[in-house]
Design a protein around this motif. Structure first.
Motif, PDB file in Angstrom:
ATOM      1  N   TYR A   2       3.411   1.830  -2.104  1.00 51.39           N
ATOM      2  CA  TYR A   2       3.491   3.210  -2.586  1.00 51.39           C
ATOM      3  C   TYR A   2       2.303   4.002  -2.055  1.00 51.39           C
ATOM      4  N   THR A   3       2.519   5.271  -1.805  1.00 51.39           N
ATOM      5  CA  THR A   3       1.415   6.139  -1.414  1.00 51.39           C
ATOM      6  C   THR A   3       0.532   6.406  -2.630  1.00 51.39           C
ATOM      7  N   ALA A   4      -0.568   7.114  -2.399  1.00 49.57           N
ATOM      8  CA  ALA A   4      -1.492   7.427  -3.493  1.00 49.57           C
ATOM      9  C   ALA A   4      -0.801   8.211  -4.598  1.00 49.57           C
ATOM     10  N   ALA A   5       0.193   9.023  -4.248  1.00 53.04           N
ATOM     11  CA  ALA A   5       0.927   9.817  -5.235  1.00 53.04           C
ATOM     12  C   ALA A   5       2.124   9.080  -5.817  1.00 53.04           C
ATOM     13  N   PRO A  30     -10.123   4.036   2.161  1.00 53.36           N
ATOM     14  CA  PRO A  30     -11.189   5.012   2.415  1.00 53.36           C
ATOM     15  C   PRO A  30     -11.899   4.829   3.746  1.00 53.36           C
ATOM     16  N   ALA A  31     -11.279   4.117   4.689  1.00 51.14           N
ATOM     17  CA  ALA A  31     -11.964   3.793   5.944  1.00 51.14           C
ATOM     18  C   ALA A  31     -11.185   4.266   7.164  1.00 51.14           C
ATOM     19  N   GLY A  84      -1.217   1.591  11.694  1.00 52.31           N
ATOM     20  CA  GLY A  84      -0.854   2.858  11.072  1.00 52.31           C
ATOM     21  C   GLY A  84      -2.061   3.588  10.560  1.00 52.31           C
ATOM     22  N   SER A  85      -1.812   4.580   9.719  1.00 59.14           N
ATOM     23  CA  SER A  85      -2.909   5.376   9.168  1.00 59.14           C
ATOM     24  C   SER A  85      -2.448   6.110   7.925  1.00 59.14           C
ATOM     25  N   ILE A  95       0.699   3.504   4.913  1.00 60.43           N
ATOM     26  CA  ILE A  95      -0.161   2.920   3.888  1.00 60.43           C
ATOM     27  C   ILE A  95      -0.578   1.519   4.315  1.00 60.43           C
ATOM     28  N   ARG A  96      -1.706   1.069   3.788  1.00 58.93           N
ATOM     29  CA  ARG A  96      -2.217  -0.260   4.115  1.00 58.93           C
ATOM     30  C   ARG A  96      -1.425  -1.353   3.411  1.00 58.93           C
TER      31      ARG A  96
END
Length: 260
Positions: A210-213, A119-120, A181-182, A165-166
């Motif tokens: 994994y991504t949020a989805a 979230p940053a 990245g972002s 992804i982080r």
């Protein structure tokens, strides 16, 4: 037919690299059906580095796709490097998507850029130079958004250099993670839900995330794989229940021979 995808990033090919990498490229023909290069192909973005790299790749008989990395932009020779790659038979994804002949397997991608993670993550607000910085990331993400929207393939792979992804950057110094990245790059991924995302750039991160989805992301940077490419079996990334993408299952990759 199940496709085997060999992937690696951060080759940093330079003077003296030919002898080390030639056996690696020769071996990939028996290990995989396509080779994906996730950027930082050269050390300083020099044309002679790119020319020697394609010389090392002369033994590759399977299709090859690539994106560039930040190192490949260092000398402002990126267009010429893309020309050299494409003349050698490498499909550069910055110039368009690639569908494997005879298979409904598609690849799209671009270098990407940085800006931090949800979230940053950085917002395009404030000084003009900051807006210019983060708008570059949105521009890169929009390239993938358009490519995925128009791609007609049953199995889709997104290729970046920078991390979307982080999670796959964990292990790096925390201060540098926003520059690796972002999550802006994951926005088109979570909209269109391809089967797999590949990236490099994070030398000390981890392989899987994994991504949020729930879309699988794999960091294929050579330094975290002992200087070896990784081979992924396409079947490992086809969910038995497409509606259950939020519940990712662990997919194993095998590592190819080291260039050293």
């Amino acid at each position: 037919m199940i496709i085997r995808i060999a992937a690696m990033g951060d080759l940093h090919f330079g003077a003296g690299s030919l002898k080390a990498f030639a056996p690696l490229f020769k071996a990939v023909n028996d290990e995989a059906d396509i080779l994906v290069l996730c950027g930082d192909l050269t050390t300083k973005g020099l044309l002679e580095e790119a020319r020697e790299l394609v010389e090392a790749m002369e033994s590759v008989k399977i299709p090859m796709v690539s994106v560039l990395g930040n190192h490949d932009h260092e000398a402002n020779n990126q267009e010429e490097i893309m020309d050299i790659l494409e003349e050698a038979g490498v499909k550069v994804l910055e110039r368009g998507a690639f569908i494997m002949e005879g298979h409904s397997v598609g690849f799209c991608g671009t270098k990407g850029f940085c800006g931090g993670f949800t979230p940053a993550r950085i917002a395009p607000f404030g000084e003009r130079i900051l807006k210019m910085f983060i708008n570059e990331t949105y521009k890169e993400a929009n390239k993938v958004n358009r490519a995925l929207k128009n791609m007609r393939a049953s199995f889709k792979v997104v290729v970046y250099h920078y991390a979307p992804i982080r999670e796959t950057c964990v292990g790096e110094h925390c201060e540098i993670i926003p520059f690796l990245g972002s999550s802006i790059l994951s926005d088109p991924v979570d909209t269109f839900k391809p089967n797999l995302v590949l990236h490099g750039h994070s030398h000390h991160g981890k392989e899987k995330g994994y991504t949020a989805a729930g879309v699988p992301v794999r960091n294929v940077s050579l330094p975290i794989h002992g200087g070896r490419y990784v081979v992924y079996d396409m079947a490992s990334f086809i969910p038995s229940d497409p509606q259950a993408l939020k519940q990712p299952s662990a997919a194993q990759g095998s590592r190819g021979p080291s260039p050293s």
